[in-house]
Scaffold this motif. Structure first.
Motif, PDB file in Angstrom:
ATOM      1  N   ASP A   1      -3.951  -0.750  -4.101  1.00 57.03           N
ATOM      2  CA  ASP A   1      -3.837  -0.674  -2.645  1.00 57.03           C
ATOM      3  C   ASP A   1      -4.516  -1.877  -1.994  1.00 57.03           C
ATOM      4  O   ASP A   1      -5.618  -1.756  -1.452  1.00 57.03           O
ATOM      5  CB  ASP A   1      -4.454   0.636  -2.138  1.00 57.03           C
ATOM      6  CG  ASP A   1      -4.244   0.831  -0.637  1.00 57.03           C
ATOM      7  OD1 ASP A   1      -3.594  -0.028  -0.004  1.00 57.03           O
ATOM      8  OD2 ASP A   1      -4.736   1.834  -0.105  1.00 57.03           O
TER       9      ASP A   1
ATOM     10  N   SER B   1       0.866  -1.176   0.000  1.00 54.94           N
ATOM     11  CA  SER B   1       0.000   0.000   0.000  1.00 54.94           C
ATOM     12  C   SER B   1       0.906   1.231   0.000  1.00 54.94           C
ATOM     13  O   SER B   1       1.444   1.583   1.034  1.00 54.94           O
ATOM     14  CB  SER B   1      -0.868   0.020   1.254  1.00 54.94           C
ATOM     15  OG  SER B   1      -1.664  -1.124   1.327  1.00 54.94           O
ATOM     16  N   SER B   2       1.196   1.756  -1.096  1.00 54.73           N
ATOM     17  CA  SER B   2       0.673   1.516  -2.412  1.00 54.73           C
ATOM     18  C   SER B   2       1.612   0.614  -3.211  1.00 54.73           C
ATOM     19  O   SER B   2       2.781   0.475  -2.883  1.00 54.73           O
ATOM     20  CB  SER B   2       0.520   2.887  -3.084  1.00 54.73           C
ATOM     21  OG  SER B   2       0.481   2.817  -4.471  1.00 54.73           O
TER      22      SER B   2
END
Lengths: 106, 403
Positions: free
Chosen positions: B241, B205-206
């Motif tokens: 994500d 994430s990310s």
């Protein structure tokens, strides 16, 4: 003049290496056996912290990151001047204070 | 070390209990919840019938503990990732069920950059994963910002996995510092295929979901079909994500994820994420952080939805917390809220803060950012609160002692 063993003693070893008093903040005293003051040698902050890390393994990385920068919420003073780089020189009668910044988190 | 298994070998080989990294046996003994919080670690120790629980005193009070994980290959050993508000990140190991702790000699850290270049700095170690069952002593760690590290000596010394950390596409895959969670972009969900220690997945994430078939030497994005809100490009290859990615040990070619943009399942032979969250009630949606799998039933999974509308409150939708369970791999979902507050409860359950045990029936556990720990010892049919007034819960894992 011979050096006297005391908390504020600064010894010149004759090789540019000084032994200085280091103030240790509460967050790092688990490494120093709860001592709030220790003595270590070095002609620069880098050398001083290397010696402290040899004596207290793990001490250095908690306050200095892998790029040799002082971590954002740690401040290191040599006497009354804030050190920004590990190359900062240490001289006879200097005192090093490692302090916790006021921005440590909620 | 055995030679790497080829992909064709791997796909033809079913996991055996001895090879399985996530032993599917039913646990019957005592267990502990390893609770990582913003202000220290806590253990909730339960008897084998899971009726009585005892909360420990705080461990490392004041430390920001991101993850505590038992070693299934050496069940008395536990690793803990933490830092403090002032001090840098490190990893501690206990060989005695948390009674004593020893700090890593070489914690996860990026290499020193050449003079004149800017190097990366590990802000915190976010994730810990034990290595394959056949490799005692091997652990993986994921950091913020996104970095992958491996230890081969039980967590004492860590080295970066260069195949990811120095990958020429890493910066593009992960985006900048703004492409992450409010407290920093993270690598998480490090998954090891129980059939093959060289076959790994990571979630970022990310970044998205990525796969390596050669022990981390190289990586490929695995995001086809999942939505990304951070790119105007339709079906981008990376930049997603995933909040929590899971692999079922009994069906390792089945992946699930709770993503920032919905709940997904991928069966590897299809190679596309299917949005099984579309089958959730529309007024609840399919946004959340954690996802938990039943240890013995690959079609059974739980999520804990949160409000992802408007400015993303990330609290229980309409102030009515509930888990949702599927028994058919996401084709349908059932609400499970018995025992939970009926209204005005604005819970947030983070991605690492929900887990299961492997008893029969399965126990489920989650912690909230307002310091509550909840449990269900009947697979979500009824919940009870085990602890209140803890600090902000980051993560909960179960330590089990199989008989």
């Amino acid at each position: 003049m011979p050096c006297q063993e005391s908390a504020t003693c600064v010894r010149d070893r004759g090789s540019g290496v000084s032994e200085v008093k280091v103030y240790v903040p509460s967050a790092l005293r688990s490494y120093t056996g709860q001592k709030d003051e220790v003595e270590a040698g070095g002609s620069t902050l880098q050398e001083l912290l290397r010696e402290l890390d040899e004596r207290y393994p793990g001490f250095r990385f908690r306050i200095i990151d892998e790029q040799d920068s002082i971590r954002p919420h740690i401040k290191i003073f040599i006497n009354h001047d804030q050190a920004r780089e590990l190359s900062a020189a240490l001289r006879l009668e200097d005192e090093v204070s490692i302090l916790l910044a006021l921005s440590g988190g909620a | 070390m055995e030679p790497p298994m080829s992909k064709s070998d791997k796909s033809n080989k079913e996991p055996s209990p001895a090879e399985n990294n996530h032993d599917p046996k039913t646990a019957t003994g005592k267990l502990s919840l390893l609770i990582a919080t913003r202000k220290g670690a806590f253990f909730l120790r339960g008897g084998k019938n899971r009726r009585k629980w005892k909360l420990s005193d705080p461990i490392f009070l004041g430390h920001m503990v991101h993850h505590i994980v038992q070693d299934p290959r050496d069940p008395k050993s536990i690793l803990m990732a933490c830092r403090t508000g002032h001090l840098g990140p490190t990893v501690f190991r206990s060989n005695y069920l948390g009674k004593t702790w020893v700090e890593a000699q070489t914690p996860p850290a990026f290499p020193k950059a050449p003079e004149g270049e800017t190097g990366r700095v590990v802000d915190h170690v976010f994730w810990l994963t034990p290595g394959h069952a056949s490799e005692p002593g091997v652990w993986y760690a994921g950091s913020s910002p996104q970095g992958l590290f491996r230890s081969e000596d039980g967590g004492a010394n860590w080295e970066g996995v260069s195949g990811f950390n120095d990958h020429p596409m890493r910066e593009a895959w992960t985006g900048g510092a703004g492409d992450g969670t409010p407290d920093g972009p993270k690598m998480h969900s490090i998954l090891i295929d129980p059939r093959d220690p060289d076959h790994m997945y990571i979630g970022m994430s990310s970044g998205g979901v990525f796969e390596s078939t050669n022990r981390g030497v190289d990586w490929k994005p695995l995001n086809k079909g999942s939505v990304s809100v951070s790119s105007p490009v339709p079906d981008p290859e990376y930049g997603h994500d995933p909040h929590s990615v899971k692999l079922h040990p009994l069906k390792p070619d089945r992946l699930y994820q709770q993503n920032h943009c919905g709940i997904y399942r991928m069966d590897r032979e299809e190679g596309v994420w299917a949005r099984i969250g579309d089958n959730m009630p529309k007024d609840v949606g399919d946004i959340g952080f954690p996802m938990v799998l039943h240890p013995r039933e690959p079609d059974t999974a739980w999520v804990f939805p949160m409000d992802g509308t408007e400015v993303w409150p990330r609290t229980s939708p309409d102030g009515r917390p509930a888990a949702y369970v599927t028994h058919d791999a996401g084709e349908s979902w059932k609400r499970q809220d018995k025992g939970l507050p009926k209204k005005k409860a604005w819970m947030t359950v983070k991605r690492q803060a929900m887990t299961s045990d492997s008893h029969e029936p399965v126990g489920l556990y989650f912690g909230t950012t307002n310091g509550e720990v909840w449990a269900s010892t009947n697979e979500g049919k009824k919940w009870e609160c085990l602890a209140r007034n803890l600090p902000h819960v980051y993560a909960i894992e179960v330590a089990e002692y199989l008989k």
